[in-house]
Motif scaffolding. Structure first.
Motif, mmCIF file in Angstrom:
data_model
loop_
_atom_site.group_PDB
_atom_site.id
_atom_site.type_symbol
_atom_site.label_atom_id
_atom_site.label_comp_id
_atom_site.label_asym_id
_atom_site.label_seq_id
_atom_site.Cartn_x
_atom_site.Cartn_y
_atom_site.Cartn_z
ATOM 1 N N ARG A 109 0.841 -1.193 0.000
ATOM 2 C CA ARG A 109 0.000 0.000 0.000
ATOM 3 C C ARG A 109 0.878 1.246 0.000
ATOM 4 N NH1 ARG A 109 -5.210 -1.264 -1.438
ATOM 5 N NH2 ARG A 109 -6.047 -2.961 -0.171
ATOM 6 N N PHE A 110 0.293 2.328 -0.452
ATOM 7 C CA PHE A 110 1.017 3.585 -0.546
ATOM 8 C C PHE A 110 0.159 4.684 0.082
ATOM 9 C CE2 PHE A 110 2.669 6.945 -3.794
ATOM 10 C CZ PHE A 110 3.440 7.537 -2.788
ATOM 11 N N ILE A 111 0.667 5.272 1.152
ATOM 12 C CA ILE A 111 -0.041 6.323 1.892
ATOM 13 C C ILE A 111 0.820 7.575 1.888
ATOM 14 C CG2 ILE A 111 -1.026 7.015 4.110
ATOM 15 C CD1 ILE A 111 -1.211 3.985 4.777
ATOM 16 N N ALA A 112 0.233 8.699 1.514
ATOM 17 C CA ALA A 112 0.947 9.975 1.557
ATOM 18 C C ALA A 112 0.298 10.889 2.584
ATOM 19 C CB ALA A 112 0.934 10.647 0.188
ATOM 20 N N LEU A 113 1.124 11.639 3.295
ATOM 21 C CA LEU A 113 0.640 12.671 4.202
ATOM 22 C C LEU A 113 0.929 14.023 3.569
ATOM 23 C CD1 LEU A 113 1.943 10.232 6.179
ATOM 24 C CD2 LEU A 113 0.857 11.705 7.880
ATOM 25 N N GLU A 114 -0.085 14.864 3.511
ATOM 26 C CA GLU A 114 0.033 16.166 2.872
ATOM 27 C C GLU A 114 -0.471 17.259 3.801
ATOM 28 O OE1 GLU A 114 1.577 16.827 0.229
ATOM 29 O OE2 GLU A 114 1.356 15.261 -1.282
ATOM 30 N N GLY A 115 -0.165 18.491 3.421
ATOM 31 C CA GLY A 115 -0.617 19.649 4.169
ATOM 32 C C GLY A 115 0.422 20.743 4.128
ATOM 33 N N GLY A 116 0.057 21.897 4.619
ATOM 34 C CA GLY A 116 0.969 23.022 4.648
ATOM 35 C C GLY A 116 2.023 22.888 5.728
ATOM 36 N N GLU A 117 2.743 23.969 5.954
ATOM 37 C CA GLU A 117 3.809 23.960 6.955
ATOM 38 C C GLU A 117 3.201 23.898 8.355
ATOM 39 O OE1 GLU A 117 6.945 23.972 5.650
ATOM 40 O OE2 GLU A 117 5.883 24.026 3.743
ATOM 41 N N GLY A 118 3.815 23.103 9.223
ATOM 42 C CA GLY A 118 3.430 23.093 10.623
ATOM 43 C C GLY A 118 2.191 22.309 10.976
ATOM 44 N N VAL A 119 1.731 21.427 10.089
ATOM 45 C CA VAL A 119 0.516 20.669 10.412
ATOM 46 C C VAL A 119 0.806 19.360 11.143
ATOM 47 C CG1 VAL A 119 -0.822 21.663 8.526
ATOM 48 C CG2 VAL A 119 0.449 19.534 8.143
ATOM 49 N N GLY A 120 2.067 18.940 11.208
ATOM 50 C CA GLY A 120 2.407 17.743 11.965
ATOM 51 C C GLY A 120 2.566 16.486 11.150
ATOM 52 N N LYS A 121 2.893 16.617 9.873
ATOM 53 C CA LYS A 121 3.020 15.436 9.020
ATOM 54 C C LYS A 121 4.095 14.477 9.505
ATOM 55 C CE LYS A 121 3.963 17.654 5.333
ATOM 56 N NZ LYS A 121 4.071 18.900 6.121
ATOM 57 N N SER A 122 5.245 14.995 9.901
ATOM 58 C CA SER A 122 6.339 14.113 10.312
ATOM 59 C C SER A 122 5.962 13.291 11.532
ATOM 60 C CB SER A 122 7.599 14.935 10.592
ATOM 61 O OG SER A 122 8.038 15.602 9.432
ATOM 62 N N THR A 123 5.345 13.931 12.515
ATOM 63 C CA THR A 123 4.924 13.220 13.726
ATOM 64 C C THR A 123 3.888 12.165 13.389
ATOM 65 O OG1 THR A 123 5.385 15.121 15.142
ATOM 66 C CG2 THR A 123 3.824 13.478 15.976
ATOM 67 N N GLN A 124 2.890 12.539 12.613
ATOM 68 C CA GLN A 124 1.831 11.580 12.300
ATOM 69 C C GLN A 124 2.312 10.471 11.382
ATOM 70 O OE1 GLN A 124 -1.018 11.338 13.865
ATOM 71 N NE2 GLN A 124 -0.311 13.084 15.083
ATOM 72 N N GLY A 125 3.251 10.759 10.501
ATOM 73 C CA GLY A 125 3.829 9.706 9.688
ATOM 74 C C GLY A 125 4.562 8.682 10.527
ATOM 75 N N ARG A 126 5.307 9.163 11.523
ATOM 76 C CA ARG A 126 6.029 8.246 12.413
ATOM 77 C C ARG A 126 5.062 7.392 13.216
ATOM 78 N NH1 ARG A 126 6.865 8.815 17.551
ATOM 79 N NH2 ARG A 126 6.470 11.071 17.555
ATOM 80 N N LEU A 127 4.024 8.004 13.782
ATOM 81 C CA LEU A 127 3.054 7.246 14.573
ATOM 82 C C LEU A 127 2.305 6.237 13.714
ATOM 83 C CD1 LEU A 127 1.589 10.119 16.797
ATOM 84 C CD2 LEU A 127 3.170 8.309 17.506
ATOM 85 N N LEU A 128 1.962 6.630 12.498
ATOM 86 C CA LEU A 128 1.282 5.704 11.593
ATOM 87 C C LEU A 128 2.176 4.528 11.252
ATOM 88 C CD1 LEU A 128 -0.935 4.852 9.623
ATOM 89 C CD2 LEU A 128 0.003 6.489 7.966
ATOM 90 N N ALA A 129 3.433 4.794 10.945
ATOM 91 C CA ALA A 129 4.356 3.713 10.602
ATOM 92 C C ALA A 129 4.516 2.740 11.768
ATOM 93 C CB ALA A 129 5.708 4.289 10.201
ATOM 94 N N GLU A 130 4.624 3.274 12.975
ATOM 95 C CA GLU A 130 4.755 2.409 14.148
ATOM 96 C C GLU A 130 3.515 1.536 14.326
ATOM 97 O OE1 GLU A 130 5.470 5.229 17.239
ATOM 98 O OE2 GLU A 130 7.594 5.512 16.718
#
Length: 209
Positions: free
Chosen positions: A6-27
C-alpha cells in the motif's frame, strides 16, 4: 499469495504535523505486522536528497516555480523508480511525507503553474502514480504559525519561509484537491494532541487493511 503493498501519503501546509503523524502511523502499521517503509519528498533516494538540498537551501537566488516543478518531478521520478514501486511490489506499506499533491499545491496553487502542467510532469516522470490514500492534515493558519515558530525558531527553509499569502494559496489548493477527489483523500483535523490526531489518521486508513 504475496500481500498487497500500500502507498499512503501525508500532505498539508507547513506546521501541520506530518512528520509526527507519519512516524506514529508507521509504528502502528508495523505493530499490525506490515513491513513499513517511511520516506519523504523531495528525498528518499540519494539523488532525490541531493535535489532536496539544492531546492530548499537558502543560499543563492533560489528557483522560479517552473524550475522548482521540474526539479521536484525529477526527484520524484527517482524516488518512485528506486524506492516506492519496489517496496509496494514486495508487499510493503509505504508512508510518504509529501508526494505529488505538494507540487500541485506549492508550485501550482502557490506558484501559479497550471495543475495540468504539474500533472503532466508527474505522468512523464513517475507514470502518474497516486497513493492509495492521501491524508490531508489541516490546522488554522495561526496554529501552524505557532508550531513553526517553536520548530524552526525563525530559520525556515526557502519554501517554508515564503509569505503568508503564498501559504494561504497553498492551503486553499490542498483543500480544493481533497474536495475534488474524495475517493483518494481523507481530510484530518490536526488540532489536538498527537495521540488524538493519530486516532483520526488510523480511522482514515482502516479500510486499506
Amino acid at each position: 499469495m504475496r500481500a498487497k503493498g500500500r502507498f499512503i501519503a501525508l500532505e498539508g501546509g507547513e506546521g501541520v504535523g506530518k512528520s509526527t503523524q507519519g512516524r506514529l502511523l508507521a509504528e502502528a502499521l508495523h505493530r499490525q505486522g506490515h513491513e513499513v517503509v517511511t520516506t519523504r519528498e523531495p528525498g528518499g533516494t540519494a539523488g532525490a536528497e541531493a535535489i532536496r538540498a539544492m531546492v530548499l537551501g537558502t543560499e543563492g537566488d533560489g528557483w522560479g516555480a517552473r524550475a522548482e516543478a521540474l526539479l521536484f518531478a525529477a526527484a520524484r521520478a527517482d524516488h518512485v523508480e528506486r524506492l516506492i514501486l519496489p517496496a509496494i511490489a514486495r508487499g510493503a506499506w509505504v508512508v510518504c511525507d509529501r508526494f505529488v499533491d505538494s507540487s500541485r499545491a506549492y508550485q501550482g496553487g502557490g506558484g501559479g503553474l497550471s495543475d495540468a502542467d504539474v500533472l503532466d510532469l508527474h505522468r512523464i516522470g513517475s507514470g502518474a502514480l497516486m497513493p492509495d490514500v492521501t491524508l490531508l492534515l489541516t490546522v488554522p493558519p495561526e496554529v501552524a504559525a505557532e508550531r513553526l515558530a517553536r520548530r524552526d525558531g525563525g530559520l525556515a527553509d526557502r519554501i517554508g519561509g515564503r509569505d503568508a499569502d503564498y501559504h494561504a494559496r497553498v492551503a486553499a489548493a490542498f483543500v480544493a484537491f481533497a474536495r475534488s477527489s474524495p475517493e483518494r483523500f481523507a481530510i484530518i483535523d490536526a488540532q489536538g494532541t498527537p495521540d488524538e490526531v493519530h486516532e483520526r489518521v488510523m480511522a482514515a486508513v482502516g479500510g486499506l487493511a
